[in-house]
Design a protein around this motif. Sequence first.
Motif, mmCIF file in Angstrom:
data_model
loop_
_atom_site.group_PDB
_atom_site.id
_atom_site.type_symbol
_atom_site.label_atom_id
_atom_site.label_comp_id
_atom_site.label_asym_id
_atom_site.label_seq_id
_atom_site.Cartn_x
_atom_site.Cartn_y
_atom_site.Cartn_z
ATOM 1 N N MET A 1 73.628 32.251 -56.734
ATOM 2 C CA MET A 1 74.821 32.104 -55.931
ATOM 3 C C MET A 1 75.524 30.818 -56.342
ATOM 4 O O MET A 1 74.875 29.850 -56.739
ATOM 5 N N GLN A 2 76.850 30.832 -56.241
ATOM 6 C CA GLN A 2 77.669 29.683 -56.627
ATOM 7 C C GLN A 2 78.518 29.232 -55.431
ATOM 8 O O GLN A 2 78.959 30.060 -54.634
ATOM 9 N N LEU A 3 78.742 27.940 -55.341
ATOM 10 C CA LEU A 3 79.647 27.377 -54.346
ATOM 11 C C LEU A 3 80.903 26.930 -55.078
ATOM 12 O O LEU A 3 80.827 26.108 -55.990
ATOM 13 N N VAL A 4 82.036 27.493 -54.690
ATOM 14 C CA VAL A 4 83.316 27.108 -55.294
ATOM 15 C C VAL A 4 84.041 26.213 -54.304
ATOM 16 O O VAL A 4 84.147 26.540 -53.117
ATOM 17 N N GLN A 5 84.525 25.083 -54.783
ATOM 18 C CA GLN A 5 85.294 24.152 -53.957
ATOM 19 C C GLN A 5 86.692 23.984 -54.536
ATOM 20 O O GLN A 5 86.859 23.909 -55.758
ATOM 21 N N ILE A 6 87.665 23.914 -53.644
ATOM 22 C CA ILE A 6 89.053 23.635 -54.022
ATOM 23 C C ILE A 6 89.481 22.399 -53.246
ATOM 24 O O ILE A 6 89.348 22.355 -52.019
ATOM 25 N N LEU A 7 89.985 21.392 -53.944
ATOM 26 C CA LEU A 7 90.453 20.162 -53.328
ATOM 27 C C LEU A 7 91.977 20.142 -53.390
ATOM 28 O O LEU A 7 92.557 20.220 -54.485
ATOM 29 N N LEU A 8 92.619 20.072 -52.228
ATOM 30 C CA LEU A 8 94.079 20.073 -52.158
ATOM 31 C C LEU A 8 94.578 18.813 -51.461
ATOM 32 O O LEU A 8 93.975 18.363 -50.483
ATOM 33 N N PRO A 9 95.696 18.264 -51.920
ATOM 34 C CA PRO A 9 96.240 17.061 -51.286
ATOM 35 C C PRO A 9 96.910 17.392 -49.960
ATOM 36 O O PRO A 9 97.452 18.478 -49.775
ATOM 37 N N ARG A 10 96.893 16.440 -49.028
ATOM 38 C CA ARG A 10 97.578 16.604 -47.748
ATOM 39 C C ARG A 10 99.093 16.437 -47.905
ATOM 40 O O ARG A 10 99.851 16.893 -47.063
ATOM 41 N N THR A 90 97.554 18.939 -61.503
ATOM 42 C CA THR A 90 96.206 19.495 -61.557
ATOM 43 C C THR A 90 95.631 19.605 -60.150
ATOM 44 O O THR A 90 95.699 18.645 -59.390
ATOM 45 N N VAL A 91 95.100 20.760 -59.829
ATOM 46 C CA VAL A 91 94.320 20.961 -58.615
ATOM 47 C C VAL A 91 92.867 21.090 -59.051
ATOM 48 O O VAL A 91 92.566 21.821 -60.001
ATOM 49 N N ILE A 92 91.997 20.361 -58.380
ATOM 50 C CA ILE A 92 90.580 20.438 -58.716
ATOM 51 C C ILE A 92 89.981 21.678 -58.061
ATOM 52 O O ILE A 92 90.043 21.845 -56.843
ATOM 53 N N ALA A 93 89.443 22.546 -58.881
ATOM 54 C CA ALA A 93 88.662 23.700 -58.439
ATOM 55 C C ALA A 93 87.370 23.623 -59.247
ATOM 56 O O ALA A 93 87.402 23.599 -60.475
ATOM 57 N N ARG A 94 86.258 23.572 -58.548
ATOM 58 C CA ARG A 94 84.981 23.397 -59.249
ATOM 59 C C ARG A 94 83.933 24.301 -58.617
ATOM 60 O O ARG A 94 84.083 24.754 -57.487
ATOM 61 N N TYR A 95 82.886 24.576 -59.371
ATOM 62 C CA TYR A 95 81.799 25.376 -58.835
ATOM 63 C C TYR A 95 80.462 24.794 -59.260
ATOM 64 O O TYR A 95 80.371 24.084 -60.250
ATOM 65 N N MET A 96 79.459 25.103 -58.448
ATOM 66 C CA MET A 96 78.115 24.617 -58.727
ATOM 67 C C MET A 96 77.099 25.609 -58.182
ATOM 68 O O MET A 96 77.392 26.320 -57.209
ATOM 69 N N PRO A 97 75.937 25.676 -58.794
ATOM 70 C CA PRO A 97 74.912 26.590 -58.288
ATOM 71 C C PRO A 97 74.437 26.124 -56.909
ATOM 72 O O PRO A 97 74.418 24.929 -56.624
ATOM 73 N N MET A 98 74.079 27.091 -56.081
ATOM 74 C CA MET A 98 73.565 26.762 -54.752
ATOM 75 C C MET A 98 72.569 27.832 -54.327
ATOM 76 O O MET A 98 72.563 28.928 -54.870
ATOM 77 N N ALA A 99 71.754 27.481 -53.370
ATOM 78 C CA ALA A 99 70.788 28.438 -52.807
ATOM 79 C C ALA A 99 70.730 28.209 -51.311
ATOM 80 O O ALA A 99 70.820 27.067 -50.840
ATOM 81 N N LEU A 100 70.582 29.280 -50.577
ATOM 82 C CA LEU A 100 70.405 29.167 -49.130
ATOM 83 C C LEU A 100 68.949 28.825 -48.843
ATOM 84 O O LEU A 100 68.044 29.257 -49.542
ATOM 85 N N VAL A 101 68.715 28.034 -47.814
ATOM 86 C CA VAL A 101 67.339 27.651 -47.458
ATOM 87 C C VAL A 101 66.859 28.482 -46.280
ATOM 88 O O VAL A 101 67.618 29.049 -45.544
#
Length: 101
Positions: A1-10, A90-101
Amino acid sequence: MQLVQILLPRADNTGRPFGREDFDRVKEDLASRFDGVTAYLQAPAEGQWQDGEQSSTDEIVIFEVMVDDVDLPDWRKRRAELERRFRQDTVIARYMPMALV
């Protein structure tokens, strides 16, 4: 599973803040496409970066979705659309592996 994050300015680069409806639209789009989203809207995070001698700071909001696989062409298209809508180079959109506990 992957966690995708999007960082947007206010606010845009001139300091004009985006309305709540701008972020609600992103949240609704992600929730409908990925069956859920976490949106950190109330207590914005602060981003800071250096450009040579110049330091810049933004208040940002963060959106997260969990996906089984990352469809990079789709995410690149989404990122380009967000860059247009939020008037960003540029908008930061990143992903990383994740696991549920």
